[in-house]
Design a protein around this motif. Structure first.
Motif, PDB file in Angstrom:
ATOM      1  N   GLY A   6       0.838  -1.238   0.146  1.00 28.76           N
ATOM      2  CA  GLY A   6       0.088  -0.007  -0.007  1.00 28.76           C
ATOM      3  C   GLY A   6       0.813   1.259   0.042  1.00 28.76           C
ATOM      4  O   GLY A   6       0.214   2.247   0.157  1.00 28.76           O
ATOM      5  N   CYS A   7       2.228   1.210  -0.240  1.00 27.07           N
ATOM      6  CA  CYS A   7       2.941   2.260  -0.052  1.00 27.07           C
ATOM      7  C   CYS A   7       2.890   3.182  -1.399  1.00 27.07           C
ATOM      8  O   CYS A   7       2.958   4.352  -1.436  1.00 27.07           O
ATOM      9  CB  CYS A   7       4.421   2.060  -0.057  1.00 27.07           C
ATOM     10  SG  CYS A   7       4.564   1.208   1.817  1.00 27.07           S
ATOM     11  N   ALA A   8       2.844   2.527  -2.391  1.00 25.99           N
ATOM     12  CA  ALA A   8       3.104   3.210  -3.679  1.00 25.99           C
ATOM     13  C   ALA A   8       1.622   3.659  -4.166  1.00 25.99           C
ATOM     14  O   ALA A   8       0.559   3.267  -3.576  1.00 25.99           O
ATOM     15  CB  ALA A   8       3.426   2.464  -4.985  1.00 25.99           C
ATOM     16  N   LYS A 221      18.594   7.740  -7.084  1.00 21.79           N
ATOM     17  CA  LYS A 221      19.136   7.014  -5.791  1.00 21.79           C
ATOM     18  C   LYS A 221      18.878   5.519  -6.188  1.00 21.79           C
ATOM     19  O   LYS A 221      18.135   5.031  -6.827  1.00 21.79           O
ATOM     20  CB  LYS A 221      18.312   7.547  -4.636  1.00 21.79           C
ATOM     21  CG  LYS A 221      18.660   7.034  -3.288  1.00 21.79           C
ATOM     22  CD  LYS A 221      19.628   8.065  -2.620  1.00 21.79           C
ATOM     23  CE  LYS A 221      19.970   7.640  -1.262  1.00 21.79           C
ATOM     24  NZ  LYS A 221      20.860   8.449  -0.720  1.00 21.79           N
ATOM     25  N   ARG A 222      19.867   4.906  -5.669  1.00 22.12           N
ATOM     26  CA  ARG A 222      19.827   3.295  -5.874  1.00 22.12           C
ATOM     27  C   ARG A 222      18.669   2.813  -5.092  1.00 22.12           C
ATOM     28  O   ARG A 222      18.284   3.215  -3.912  1.00 22.12           O
ATOM     29  CB  ARG A 222      21.084   2.521  -5.277  1.00 22.12           C
ATOM     30  CG  ARG A 222      22.212   2.667  -6.239  1.00 22.12           C
ATOM     31  CD  ARG A 222      23.400   1.667  -5.989  1.00 22.12           C
ATOM     32  NE  ARG A 222      24.056   2.615  -5.074  1.00 22.12           N
ATOM     33  CZ  ARG A 222      25.058   1.917  -4.220  1.00 22.12           C
ATOM     34  NH1 ARG A 222      25.173   0.626  -4.518  1.00 22.12           N
ATOM     35  NH2 ARG A 222      25.672   2.628  -3.419  1.00 22.12           N
ATOM     36  N   GLY A 228       8.387   0.911  -2.117  1.00 16.79           N
ATOM     37  CA  GLY A 228       8.294   1.721  -0.902  1.00 16.79           C
ATOM     38  C   GLY A 228       8.575   0.665   0.343  1.00 16.79           C
ATOM     39  O   GLY A 228       8.142   1.156   1.410  1.00 16.79           O
ATOM     40  N   GLY A 229       8.857  -0.401   0.237  1.00 14.97           N
ATOM     41  CA  GLY A 229       8.945  -1.625   1.057  1.00 14.97           C
ATOM     42  C   GLY A 229      10.301  -1.876   1.932  1.00 14.97           C
ATOM     43  O   GLY A 229      10.541  -2.163   2.849  1.00 14.97           O
ATOM     44  N   CYS A 230      11.337  -1.403   1.209  1.00 21.30           N
ATOM     45  CA  CYS A 230      12.658  -1.624   1.511  1.00 21.30           C
ATOM     46  C   CYS A 230      13.616  -0.686   2.112  1.00 21.30           C
ATOM     47  O   CYS A 230      14.550  -0.982   2.826  1.00 21.30           O
ATOM     48  CB  CYS A 230      13.704  -2.631   0.493  1.00 21.30           C
ATOM     49  SG  CYS A 230      14.182  -1.171  -0.728  1.00 21.30           S
ATOM     50  N   MET A 231      13.228   0.715   2.183  1.00 21.52           N
ATOM     51  CA  MET A 231      13.896   1.708   2.419  1.00 21.52           C
ATOM     52  C   MET A 231      15.174   2.000   2.021  1.00 21.52           C
ATOM     53  O   MET A 231      15.810   2.404   2.582  1.00 21.52           O
ATOM     54  CB  MET A 231      13.776   1.509   4.085  1.00 21.52           C
ATOM     55  CG  MET A 231      12.576   1.501   4.898  1.00 21.52           C
ATOM     56  SD  MET A 231      11.397   2.660   4.430  1.00 21.52           S
ATOM     57  CE  MET A 231      11.839   4.204   5.501  1.00 21.52           C
ATOM     58  N   GLY A 232      15.256   1.470   0.858  1.00 17.50           N
ATOM     59  CA  GLY A 232      16.806   1.347   0.024  1.00 17.50           C
ATOM     60  C   GLY A 232      17.188   2.514  -0.526  1.00 17.50           C
ATOM     61  O   GLY A 232      18.087   3.252  -1.008  1.00 17.50           O
ATOM     62  N   VAL A 244      12.677   8.002  -2.136  1.00 20.42           N
ATOM     63  CA  VAL A 244      12.594   8.434  -3.364  1.00 20.42           C
ATOM     64  C   VAL A 244      11.556   7.701  -4.352  1.00 20.42           C
ATOM     65  O   VAL A 244      10.764   8.387  -5.292  1.00 20.42           O
ATOM     66  CB  VAL A 244      14.011   8.327  -4.235  1.00 20.42           C
ATOM     67  CG1 VAL A 244      13.752   8.796  -5.648  1.00 20.42           C
ATOM     68  CG2 VAL A 244      14.797   9.172  -3.335  1.00 20.42           C
ATOM     69  N   CYS A 245      11.454   6.509  -4.229  1.00 15.46           N
ATOM     70  CA  CYS A 245      10.669   5.641  -5.177  1.00 15.46           C
ATOM     71  C   CYS A 245       8.919   5.999  -5.002  1.00 15.46           C
ATOM     72  O   CYS A 245       8.273   5.894  -5.950  1.00 15.46           O
ATOM     73  CB  CYS A 245      10.711   4.292  -5.067  1.00 15.46           C
ATOM     74  SG  CYS A 245      10.181   3.395  -3.367  1.00 15.46           S
TER      75      CYS A 245
END
Ligand SMILES: Cc1cc2nc3c(=O)[nH]c(=O)nc-3n(C[C@H](O)[C@H](O)[C@H](O)COP(=O)(O)OP(=O)(O)OC[C@H]3O[C@@H](n4cnc5c(N)ncnc54)[C@H](O)[C@@H]3O)c2cc1C
Ligand code: FES
Length: 261
Positions: A6-8, A221-222, A228-232, A244-245
């Motif tokens: 549900g993040c995107a 950003k990589r 939205g799930g990994c915080m990368g 950023v994503c």
């Protein structure tokens, strides 16, 4: 695959898409087009895709790219060879199919009466769709090295004939630097959005130090997941960490820390 967190702000799916074009436009810069009717219909300025350089698991992660153009059931990206993933991408032949995840990134928020879009090199991919959406109410400025970049300039001009191209060596285009012509200060209601290498973004910040609230960065950003799930892909901002994503990729220049790596 549908992102379930549900993040995107919109559906993020994986597609297997035929590559219809993968051409070299300049040293290390390529233009890749996919047949992608659904993504082409949905794509808005600000959206990107994660492209997996092979259909196997090596490399494991997709590489994020802005959607540079979307038309006639196709989407295109303009990419630069940086490392292994993009090197592999540059070898892909038309007719091959790749896994593509999209759409990532939020559509750019836009309240500007007049919009200036400025790009350094391959950063142009991040602003081309916006130029298409705003047509004559946005101006597109693109800087590039010069000799050897003619095909890159031609590609941009074929889509946006009124784009203004600047070349460091002055070999073609409108002059050797957009900084000779960009209006300063930015008047009320006017914004400048920029995308490019860190030195270019720093130069913009300096140029517009008197009107920093009207300057926006589109940053890369990589990324690992893209939804939205990994915080990368976190960047530090004045309003706390942002992904950023899903929260970007556009940030007000005076609110984001570009050098937080
Ligand atoms: C939202 C978004 C949109 C983007 N749009 C575009 C685009 O339109 N066109 C384009 O050419 N590129 C774009 N990028 C950058 C692109 O994703 C990276 O260049 C790509 O992932 C590099 O992959 P690689 O496998 O070739 O390099 P890697 O092998 O992963 O990395 C090689 C080297 O480059 C560094 N690197 C990796 N990714 C990045 C990055 N994102 N920024 C800076 N250094 C990096 C690594 O630290 C490493 O040192 C975008 C990135 C984001 C997040
Ligand atoms: S790439 Fe996973 S949260 Fe942004």
């Amino acid at each position: 695959m549908m992102a379930e967190c549900g993040c995107a702000p919109h559906a993020v799916d994986d597609y297997i898409l035929p590559v219809t074009e993968n051409i070299k436009l300049a040293d290390r810069i390529f233009w890749m087009t996919f047949a992608a009717p659904e993504l082409a219909r949905r794509a808005k300025a600000g959206n990107g895709v994660m492209v997996y350089a092979s259909q196997g698991s090596d490399p494991m992660l997709g590489r994020p790219f802005a959607v540079a153009d979307a038309e006639s059931g196709k989407i295109s990206i303009c990419y630069m060879i940086i490392g292994r993933g993009t090197e592999l991408l540059s070898k892909v032949q038309p007719g091959a199919s790749l896994r593509v995840r999209g759409l990532i990134g939020a559509a750019y928020p836009d309240s500007a009466k007049e919009l200036l879009l400025a790009a350094g090199g391959v950063g142009v991919g991040a602003v081309m769709l916006k130029k298409k959406e705003r047509a004559k109410s946005a101006s597109l400025y693109v800087g590039m090295p010069g000799r050897g970049c003619e095909a890159l300039a031609d590609k941009i001009l074929s889509i946006h004939p009124d784009a203004k191209i600047y070349t460091d060596d002055g070999s073609f285009g409108e002059g050797n630097s957009m900084f000779n012509v960009l209006p300063r200060p930015l008047g009320e209601g006017r914004q400048l959005w920029c995308c490019g290498p860190p030195g270019f973004l720093d130069a913009m910040r300096l140029y517009y130090e008197r009107t920093p609230r009207q300057l926006y960065y589109i940053i890369d950003k990589r990324m690992a997941c893209g939804f939205g799930g990994c915080m990368g892909c976190v960047v530090e901002t004045a309003n706390g960490p942002k992904r950023v994503c899903v929260d970007g990729a556009m940030f007000r220049a005076d609110e984001v820390d570009l050098h937080d790596d």
